[in-house]
Design an enzyme around this catalytic site. Structure first.
Site, PDB file in Angstrom:
ATOM      1  N   ASP A  24       6.288  -4.553  14.347  1.00  0.00           N
ATOM      2  CA  ASP A  24       5.437  -3.962  13.314  1.00  0.00           C
ATOM      3  C   ASP A  24       4.449  -2.965  13.910  1.00  0.00           C
ATOM      4  O   ASP A  24       3.696  -3.298  14.828  1.00  0.00           O
ATOM      5  CB  ASP A  24       4.678  -5.068  12.575  1.00  0.00           C
ATOM      6  CG  ASP A  24       4.238  -4.634  11.192  1.00  0.00           C
ATOM      7  OD1 ASP A  24       3.631  -3.557  11.079  1.00  0.00           O
ATOM      8  OD2 ASP A  24       4.498  -5.379  10.227  1.00  0.00           O
TER       9      ASP A  24
ATOM     10  N   HIS B 237       7.598  -2.547  10.166  1.00  0.00           N
ATOM     11  CA  HIS B 237       7.011  -3.070   8.936  1.00  0.00           C
ATOM     12  C   HIS B 237       7.924  -2.857   7.726  1.00  0.00           C
ATOM     13  O   HIS B 237       8.329  -1.725   7.420  1.00  0.00           O
ATOM     14  CB  HIS B 237       5.669  -2.376   8.701  1.00  0.00           C
ATOM     15  CG  HIS B 237       4.825  -3.023   7.656  1.00  0.00           C
ATOM     16  ND1 HIS B 237       4.373  -4.320   7.757  1.00  0.00           N
ATOM     17  CD2 HIS B 237       4.338  -2.545   6.482  1.00  0.00           C
ATOM     18  CE1 HIS B 237       3.641  -4.614   6.706  1.00  0.00           C
ATOM     19  NE2 HIS B 237       3.607  -3.562   5.910  1.00  0.00           N
TER      20      HIS B 237
ATOM     21  N   MET C 196       0.827  -1.203   0.000  1.00  0.00           N
ATOM     22  CA  MET C 196       0.000   0.000   0.000  1.00  0.00           C
ATOM     23  C   MET C 196       0.867   1.261   0.000  1.00  0.00           C
ATOM     24  O   MET C 196       1.843   1.360   0.735  1.00  0.00           O
ATOM     25  CB  MET C 196      -0.894  -0.024   1.245  1.00  0.00           C
ATOM     26  CG  MET C 196      -1.687   1.236   1.509  1.00  0.00           C
ATOM     27  SD  MET C 196      -2.805   1.076   2.918  1.00  0.00           S
ATOM     28  CE  MET C 196      -1.642   0.777   4.250  1.00  0.00           C
TER      29      MET C 196
ATOM     30  N   SER D 201       3.782  -6.607   2.106  1.00  0.00           N
ATOM     31  CA  SER D 201       2.583  -6.144   2.784  1.00  0.00           C
ATOM     32  C   SER D 201       1.353  -6.669   2.048  1.00  0.00           C
ATOM     33  O   SER D 201       1.261  -7.867   1.813  1.00  0.00           O
ATOM     34  CB  SER D 201       2.604  -4.613   2.888  1.00  0.00           C
ATOM     35  OG  SER D 201       1.676  -4.161   3.849  1.00  0.00           O
ATOM     36  N   GLN D 202       0.400  -5.798   1.643  1.00  0.00           N
ATOM     37  CA  GLN D 202      -0.812  -6.316   1.024  1.00  0.00           C
ATOM     38  C   GLN D 202      -0.520  -7.077  -0.268  1.00  0.00           C
ATOM     39  O   GLN D 202      -1.301  -7.951  -0.673  1.00  0.00           O
ATOM     40  CB  GLN D 202      -1.828  -5.199   0.766  1.00  0.00           C
ATOM     41  CG  GLN D 202      -1.427  -4.176  -0.262  1.00  0.00           C
ATOM     42  CD  GLN D 202      -2.463  -3.054  -0.401  1.00  0.00           C
ATOM     43  OE1 GLN D 202      -3.219  -2.762   0.529  1.00  0.00           O
ATOM     44  NE2 GLN D 202      -2.516  -2.425  -1.557  1.00  0.00           N
TER      45      GLN D 202
END
Length: 301
Positions: free
Chosen positions: A228, A284, A36, A110-111
Site C-alpha cells: 500500500d 491500495h 476518498m 478505504s475510508q
C-alpha cells in the site's frame, strides 16, 4: 396439491411479502461505501464491483451509498463534509430502505471502511451482520503519501492543511481526512480535538453502546494491502498503528492499549472468532476478481 404443501407455499409467499429481503435469493443485501476521491456509481470502480457481486450472487440487492443528491456531491463530500454528518446521512438511508429491514452485510473501501464501522457502532437498526473493511484506516493515518486524484490540486491542498494544523477547529470541521488524522507525537491533542476517529475508537471515554453494537457483528473482516502506497501506516488497515510518542515503530492491534483494555470489544470478538485478518499483495485497493471471489465472496453468501 396436498394441503400441507399448499399451506407451506402460502406461508412462504406471506413471509416474502412481509420481508422484501426474501425472494428468489435469500442472500443478505450488501451495502457498500466508497473511498476518498471516488463515488457511489463510478463504472470503473464501485459500479464495477456492484456488477461483479450481482453476477456472483444472482438476485442479491446491492446498495452503493451516495452521500449527497448527485454523484458530483458524493465525490466532493468525501473530501469536505463532516464525517459525523456523513454517517448520520448513511444511517438515515439504511433505516428508510425496506429491503434492509432483515439485516445486511457491509463492505467499505478505504475510508468507507471506517465510516461503515461507525455505522455499525452508532446505528444498530437495521442490523449489520458482517462488515468487510477493504483497506480501511481504523487507527487513522499519519501521512498522505499518495491520495487518489494525484493530478488534482485538491491533494496538494489537503496535505498542506494536514501538515499545518490538522487539529484546528476549522480544519477538523471542513476536511474529512483531518477527522481521521492520528498524530502519535501528539496523542493528547488528537484525543481532545479529533471530531470523529477519537470518538469511534473510544479514546476519550467508553461508550458502552458502541462496544455492544460492534460486538453484535457476526464477522469483522479487515483487508490489508501489503504494498500500500496510500495508507500510512499500512498497519492501520488491521487496526495497528505507530507506538505512542514516535512515528517509526508500529504495534499490532493485539499490542495496543485499545485491545488490552478492550475498549471496543475487539479482544472479546477475536476470542469468539469474529475477527478476520486478510492480506492482499498489491497497492491500495488493487485486487483481482479471482482474489475477491476466493477471499471475500464467502462472507457475503
Amino acid at each position: 396439491m396436498p394441503p400441507a404443501c399448499l399451506l407451506m407455499g402460502t406461508l412462504w409467499l406471506l413471509l416474502a411479502a412481509l420481508n422484501p429481503a426474501w425472494g428468489s435469493n435469500n442472500t443478505l443485501p450488501l451495502v457498500m461505501w466508497h473511498g476518498m476521491g471516488d463515488s457511489c456509481c463510478n463504472p470503473l470502480s464501485m459500479g464495477a464491483i456492484k456488477k461483479m457481486v450481482e453476477e456472483d450472487l444472482p438476485g442479491v440487492y446491492v446498495l452503493s451509498l451516495m452521500i449527497g443528491k448527485t454523484i458530483a456531491q458524493d465525490t466532493e463530500n468525501g473530501f469536505f463534509l463532516d464525517v459525523n454528518t456523513q454517517v448520520s446521512m448513511a444511517c438515515e438511508q439504511l433505516a428508510q430502505d425496506p429491503k434492509l429491514k432483515g439485516g445486511y452485510n457491509a463492505m467499505g473501501f478505504s475510508q468507507g471502511g471506517q465510516f461503515l464501522r461507525a455505522v455499525a457502532q452508532r446505528c444498530p437498526s437495521p442490523p449489520m451482520k458482517t462488515l468487510i473493511s477493504v483497506g480501511g484506516q481504523h487507527q487513522g493515518v499519519y501521512g498522505l503519501p499518495r491520495c487518489p486524484g494525484e493530478t488534482s490540486h485538491i491533494c496538494d491542498w489537503i496535505r498542506k492543511m494536514l501538515n499545518s494544523g490538522a487539529y484546528r477547529d476549522l480544519v477538523q470541521k471542513h476536511l474529512v481526512q483531518a477527522q481521521y488524522w492520528h498524530d502519535p507525537l501528539n496523542e493528547d491533542l488528537y484525543r481532545t480535538h479529533s471530531l470523529f476517529l477519537a470518538d469511534v475508537n473510544q479514546e476519550r471515554m467508553v461508550n458502552e453502546s458502541y462496544k455492544k453494537n460492534l460486538q453484535s457483528l457476526e464477522k469483522f473482516v479487515m483487508v490489508k494491502f501489503l504494498q500500500d502506497s496510500v495508507v500510512d501506516p499500512v498497519d492501520s488497515e488491521w487496526f495497528g498503528f505507530y507506538k505512542p510518542g514516535q512515528g517509526t515503530e508500529t504495534e499490532t492491534l493485539q499490542e495496543s492499549a485499545l485491545y488490552k483494555e478492550d475498549r471496543l470489544g475487539l479482544a472479546a470478538m477475536e476470542k469468539a472468532g469474529k475477527l478476520v485478518f486478510l492480506a492482499s499483495e498489491g497497492d491500495h485497493l488493487q485486487f483481482s476478481r479471482e482474489w475477491f471471489d476466493a477471499k471475500l465472496l464467502p462472507y457475503l453468501r
